[in-house]
Scaffold this motif. Structure first.
Motif, PDB file in Angstrom:
ATOM      1  N   VAL A  31       0.883  -1.166   0.000  1.00  0.00           N
ATOM      2  CA  VAL A  31       0.000   0.000   0.000  1.00  0.00           C
ATOM      3  C   VAL A  31       0.923   1.219   0.000  1.00  0.00           C
ATOM      4  O   VAL A  31       1.680   1.436   0.954  1.00  0.00           O
ATOM      5  CB  VAL A  31      -0.886   0.027   1.274  1.00  0.00           C
ATOM      6  CG1 VAL A  31      -1.779   1.272   1.262  1.00  0.00           C
ATOM      7  CG2 VAL A  31      -1.700  -1.232   1.389  1.00  0.00           C
ATOM      8  N   PRO A  32       0.907   2.018  -1.063  1.00  0.00           N
ATOM      9  CA  PRO A  32       1.795   3.188  -1.085  1.00  0.00           C
ATOM     10  C   PRO A  32       1.549   4.056   0.142  1.00  0.00           C
ATOM     11  O   PRO A  32       0.401   4.347   0.488  1.00  0.00           O
ATOM     12  CB  PRO A  32       1.394   3.920  -2.371  1.00  0.00           C
ATOM     13  CG  PRO A  32       0.707   2.914  -3.200  1.00  0.00           C
ATOM     14  CD  PRO A  32       0.065   1.943  -2.263  1.00  0.00           C
ATOM     15  N   THR A  33       2.636   4.423   0.803  1.00  0.00           N
ATOM     16  CA  THR A  33       2.503   5.127   2.079  1.00  0.00           C
ATOM     17  C   THR A  33       3.420   6.342   2.117  1.00  0.00           C
ATOM     18  O   THR A  33       4.609   6.250   1.805  1.00  0.00           O
ATOM     19  CB  THR A  33       2.833   4.165   3.249  1.00  0.00           C
ATOM     20  OG1 THR A  33       1.925   3.052   3.173  1.00  0.00           O
ATOM     21  CG2 THR A  33       2.691   4.847   4.602  1.00  0.00           C
ATOM     22  N   LEU A  34       2.823   7.466   2.509  1.00  0.00           N
ATOM     23  CA  LEU A  34       3.568   8.721   2.636  1.00  0.00           C
ATOM     24  C   LEU A  34       3.767   9.039   4.115  1.00  0.00           C
ATOM     25  O   LEU A  34       2.804   9.036   4.887  1.00  0.00           O
ATOM     26  CB  LEU A  34       2.774   9.870   1.991  1.00  0.00           C
ATOM     27  CG  LEU A  34       3.352  11.283   2.201  1.00  0.00           C
ATOM     28  CD1 LEU A  34       4.647  11.474   1.419  1.00  0.00           C
ATOM     29  CD2 LEU A  34       2.337  12.359   1.800  1.00  0.00           C
ATOM     30  N   ALA A  35       5.011   9.303   4.497  1.00  0.00           N
ATOM     31  CA  ALA A  35       5.279   9.796   5.851  1.00  0.00           C
ATOM     32  C   ALA A  35       5.214  11.313   5.826  1.00  0.00           C
ATOM     33  O   ALA A  35       5.834  11.945   4.971  1.00  0.00           O
ATOM     34  CB  ALA A  35       6.669   9.352   6.293  1.00  0.00           C
ATOM     35  N   VAL A  59      -6.771   8.763  -3.535  1.00  0.00           N
ATOM     36  CA  VAL A  59      -6.202   7.812  -4.506  1.00  0.00           C
ATOM     37  C   VAL A  59      -5.751   6.501  -3.854  1.00  0.00           C
ATOM     38  O   VAL A  59      -5.152   5.654  -4.506  1.00  0.00           O
ATOM     39  CB  VAL A  59      -5.013   8.433  -5.293  1.00  0.00           C
ATOM     40  CG1 VAL A  59      -5.468   9.592  -6.149  1.00  0.00           C
ATOM     41  CG2 VAL A  59      -3.885   8.854  -4.369  1.00  0.00           C
ATOM     42  N   GLY A  60      -6.028   6.345  -2.563  1.00  0.00           N
ATOM     43  CA  GLY A  60      -5.686   5.083  -1.887  1.00  0.00           C
ATOM     44  C   GLY A  60      -4.281   5.037  -1.303  1.00  0.00           C
ATOM     45  O   GLY A  60      -3.752   3.955  -1.021  1.00  0.00           O
ATOM     46  N   ILE A  61      -3.658   6.211  -1.125  1.00  0.00           N
ATOM     47  CA  ILE A  61      -2.333   6.254  -0.483  1.00  0.00           C
ATOM     48  C   ILE A  61      -2.527   6.432   1.018  1.00  0.00           C
ATOM     49  O   ILE A  61      -3.335   7.255   1.454  1.00  0.00           O
ATOM     50  CB  ILE A  61      -1.490   7.415  -1.078  1.00  0.00           C
ATOM     51  CG1 ILE A  61      -1.077   7.070  -2.506  1.00  0.00           C
ATOM     52  CG2 ILE A  61      -0.268   7.724  -0.226  1.00  0.00           C
ATOM     53  CD1 ILE A  61      -0.377   8.190  -3.255  1.00  0.00           C
ATOM     54  N   ARG A  62      -1.770   5.659   1.789  1.00  0.00           N
ATOM     55  CA  ARG A  62      -1.858   5.751   3.249  1.00  0.00           C
ATOM     56  C   ARG A  62      -0.905   6.851   3.743  1.00  0.00           C
ATOM     57  O   ARG A  62       0.154   7.062   3.147  1.00  0.00           O
ATOM     58  CB  ARG A  62      -1.440   4.404   3.836  1.00  0.00           C
ATOM     59  CG  ARG A  62      -1.747   4.248   5.296  1.00  0.00           C
ATOM     60  CD  ARG A  62      -1.259   2.897   5.791  1.00  0.00           C
ATOM     61  NE  ARG A  62      -2.097   1.790   5.372  1.00  0.00           N
ATOM     62  CZ  ARG A  62      -1.663   0.521   5.274  1.00  0.00           C
ATOM     63  NH1 ARG A  62      -0.414   0.211   5.538  1.00  0.00           N
ATOM     64  NH2 ARG A  62      -2.489  -0.431   4.898  1.00  0.00           N
ATOM     65  N   VAL A  63      -1.318   7.522   4.810  1.00  0.00           N
ATOM     66  CA  VAL A  63      -0.452   8.572   5.376  1.00  0.00           C
ATOM     67  C   VAL A  63      -0.074   8.175   6.796  1.00  0.00           C
ATOM     68  O   VAL A  63      -0.918   7.733   7.579  1.00  0.00           O
ATOM     69  CB  VAL A  63      -1.185   9.939   5.393  1.00  0.00           C
ATOM     70  CG1 VAL A  63      -0.351  10.983   6.139  1.00  0.00           C
ATOM     71  CG2 VAL A  63      -1.458  10.422   3.972  1.00  0.00           C
ATOM     72  N   LYS A  64       1.221   8.287   7.089  1.00  0.00           N
ATOM     73  CA  LYS A  64       1.709   7.981   8.429  1.00  0.00           C
ATOM     74  C   LYS A  64       2.362   9.258   8.974  1.00  0.00           C
ATOM     75  O   LYS A  64       3.230   9.823   8.300  1.00  0.00           O
ATOM     76  CB  LYS A  64       2.764   6.869   8.299  1.00  0.00           C
ATOM     77  CG  LYS A  64       3.006   6.081   9.538  1.00  0.00           C
ATOM     78  CD  LYS A  64       3.830   4.844   9.163  1.00  0.00           C
ATOM     79  CE  LYS A  64       4.427   4.221  10.401  1.00  0.00           C
ATOM     80  NZ  LYS A  64       5.269   3.068  10.120  1.00  0.00           N
ATOM     81  N   GLN A  65       1.897   9.693  10.140  1.00  0.00           N
ATOM     82  CA  GLN A  65       2.449  10.949  10.685  1.00  0.00           C
ATOM     83  C   GLN A  65       3.658  10.697  11.564  1.00  0.00           C
ATOM     84  O   GLN A  65       3.662   9.765  12.367  1.00  0.00           O
ATOM     85  CB  GLN A  65       1.409  11.613  11.576  1.00  0.00           C
ATOM     86  CG  GLN A  65       0.396  12.451  10.871  1.00  0.00           C
ATOM     87  CD  GLN A  65      -0.564  13.044  11.873  1.00  0.00           C
ATOM     88  OE1 GLN A  65      -0.951  12.394  12.837  1.00  0.00           O
ATOM     89  NE2 GLN A  65      -0.948  14.286  11.655  1.00  0.00           N
ATOM     90  N   PHE A  66       4.652  11.559  11.416  1.00  0.00           N
ATOM     91  CA  PHE A  66       5.785  11.609  12.345  1.00  0.00           C
ATOM     92  C   PHE A  66       5.804  13.033  12.882  1.00  0.00           C
ATOM     93  O   PHE A  66       6.165  13.963  12.149  1.00  0.00           O
ATOM     94  CB  PHE A  66       7.105  11.282  11.634  1.00  0.00           C
ATOM     95  CG  PHE A  66       7.223   9.853  11.196  1.00  0.00           C
ATOM     96  CD1 PHE A  66       6.518   9.376  10.102  1.00  0.00           C
ATOM     97  CD2 PHE A  66       8.043   8.965  11.887  1.00  0.00           C
ATOM     98  CE1 PHE A  66       6.631   8.047   9.688  1.00  0.00           C
ATOM     99  CE2 PHE A  66       8.154   7.636  11.493  1.00  0.00           C
ATOM    100  CZ  PHE A  66       7.444   7.177  10.389  1.00  0.00           C
ATOM    101  N   GLY A  92       7.475   7.268   0.745  1.00  0.00           N
ATOM    102  CA  GLY A  92       7.829   8.659   0.472  1.00  0.00           C
ATOM    103  C   GLY A  92       7.726   9.477   1.733  1.00  0.00           C
ATOM    104  O   GLY A  92       7.040   9.083   2.681  1.00  0.00           O
ATOM    105  N   CYS A  93       8.431  10.609   1.744  1.00  0.00           N
ATOM    106  CA  CYS A  93       8.398  11.458   2.942  1.00  0.00           C
ATOM    107  C   CYS A  93       8.224  12.922   2.534  1.00  0.00           C
ATOM    108  O   CYS A  93       8.902  13.413   1.629  1.00  0.00           O
ATOM    109  CB  CYS A  93       9.701  11.295   3.729  1.00  0.00           C
ATOM    110  SG  CYS A  93       9.822  12.451   5.110  1.00  0.00           S
ATOM    111  N   LEU A  94       7.296  13.572   3.218  1.00  0.00           N
ATOM    112  CA  LEU A  94       7.105  15.011   3.034  1.00  0.00           C
ATOM    113  C   LEU A  94       7.528  15.687   4.331  1.00  0.00           C
ATOM    114  O   LEU A  94       6.886  15.507   5.369  1.00  0.00           O
ATOM    115  CB  LEU A  94       5.625  15.285   2.745  1.00  0.00           C
ATOM    116  CG  LEU A  94       5.235  16.720   2.439  1.00  0.00           C
ATOM    117  CD1 LEU A  94       5.938  17.231   1.190  1.00  0.00           C
ATOM    118  CD2 LEU A  94       3.722  16.843   2.271  1.00  0.00           C
ATOM    119  N   LEU A  95       8.631  16.425   4.233  1.00  0.00           N
ATOM    120  CA  LEU A  95       9.146  17.139   5.409  1.00  0.00           C
ATOM    121  C   LEU A  95       8.650  18.573   5.331  1.00  0.00           C
ATOM    122  O   LEU A  95       8.920  19.266   4.338  1.00  0.00           O
ATOM    123  CB  LEU A  95      10.684  17.106   5.400  1.00  0.00           C
ATOM    124  CG  LEU A  95      11.418  18.053   6.333  1.00  0.00           C
ATOM    125  CD1 LEU A  95      11.132  17.713   7.792  1.00  0.00           C
ATOM    126  CD2 LEU A  95      12.915  18.012   6.079  1.00  0.00           C
TER     127      LEU A  95
END
Ligand code: NAD
Length: 287
Positions: A31-35, A59-66, A92-95
């Protein structure tokens, strides 16, 4: 009147493609996952996070929070980046930037694994954009400009392009992307002489200076395609770097603000996350 290059149909077309890709991937793969890596609770970050989360979920992408509290020690942020790099369930990571401490921001960006750097913040991903090889993704806003041009079938090869702005977020990477597609690019900045004259010569003009309404009639000519990347708030309204009525009167086509390039940026981010999960690297961009 200029043709209006609206971002919505571009974002919708991208979203449809990404959703199909994510659906396929999820059937047999991860499952594509964005941090999302956020320090503190700045309202602008919270609102961007909400918008990003909504776009990912669509679009079915999971998001994981840090999440880290404001004023966290530098090492805690770097540890979080390392944890994201090591986590096989994160693609992937979005800072969220800017960070209060520029050195810490640079170190965190540099530490992020290029193949997870879906917004092109690190030197690895940027190096790949500039060198035309290696792992990484271009910054989403720069790529969003290319998506707008392609969606509206605006020819790039052999055209003269002027880009106002040389930041690593927009100006320089979009210049490289245009050049890779065989445009002849002039990168303009705050010390450029005769900016209006250079811009008038361009077939494609990209305004990313962060100066509200600075692109006036003397920058423009008939036949030009104008992309306005600037975003400014004025009296509760959003405005761009381009004096819109002037571009509407003179140019062939122009993106509106709001509803232009900015509308496409988060769709590009989701495509990068999908591609990172699918193991597609920047090489796909090369001619
Ligand atoms: P920045 O401040 O980092 O860079 C601005 C660049 O423009 C610099 O290279 C500077 O030399 C140049 N510049 C400034 N004034 C100039 C002038 N008068 N003449 C010529 N060049 C000039 O900004 P940035 O992060 O690249 O962002 C630019 C704009 O794009 C901002 O308005 C920002 O809000 C917007 N932005 C939009 C999106 C989006 O998704 N649409 C994303 C990022 C940034």
């Amino acid at each position: 009147m200029a043709k209006l290059l609206e971002g919505a149909p571009v974002a919708e077309a991208l979203t449809r493609q990404i959703k199909e890709g994510v659906d396929r991937l999820r059937r047999f793969g991860p499952v594509p996952t964005l941090a999302i890596l956020r320090v503190g609770e700045r309202p602008a970050d919270l609102s961007y996070e909400k918008q990003t989360r909504r776009q990912c979920e669509s679009v079915g992408i999971r998001v994981k929070q840090f999440l880290l509290p404001e004023n966290s020690p530098r090492q805690e942020l770097l540890d979080a980046v390392e944890a994201i790099n090591r986590d096989p369930g994160v693609h992937g990571c979005l800072l969220f930037r800017p960070l209060a401490d520029k050195d810490t921001e640079r170190a965190a960006c540099a530490l992020l694994a290029p193949e997870k750097d879906v917004d092109g913040v690190g030197v690895g991903a940027l190096g790949a954009v500039f060198a035309g090889e290696g792992a990484g993704f271009p910054p989403c806003t720069a790529q969003a400009c290319m998506e707008v041009l392609d969606y509206y079938q605006i020819p790039i090869a052999g055209k003269r392009a002027a880009v106002i702005g040389r930041s690593l977020v927009v100006g320089r990477p979009v210049s490289m992307l245009l050049q890779q597609r065989d445009a002849t690019v002039t990168i303009c900045h705050s010390k450029t002489r005769d900016l209006p004259g250079i811009c008038r010569e361009a077939d494609i003009l990209i305004a990313a200076a962060g100066q509200m309404g600075m692109v006036t009639a003397d920058f423009l000519r008939p036949g030009q395609v104008v992309l306005d990347v600037g975003i400014h708030r004025e009296g509760g309204k959003l405005r761009g770097d381009v004096d819109f009525p002037a571009a509407d009167a003179a140019a062939e086509a122009v993106t509106p603000v709001p509803g232009g390039v900015g509308r496409v940026t988060s769709a590009v981010l989701t495509r990068h996350v999908f591609e990172a999960a699918a193991g597609v690297s920047l090489q796909r961009q090369q001619p």
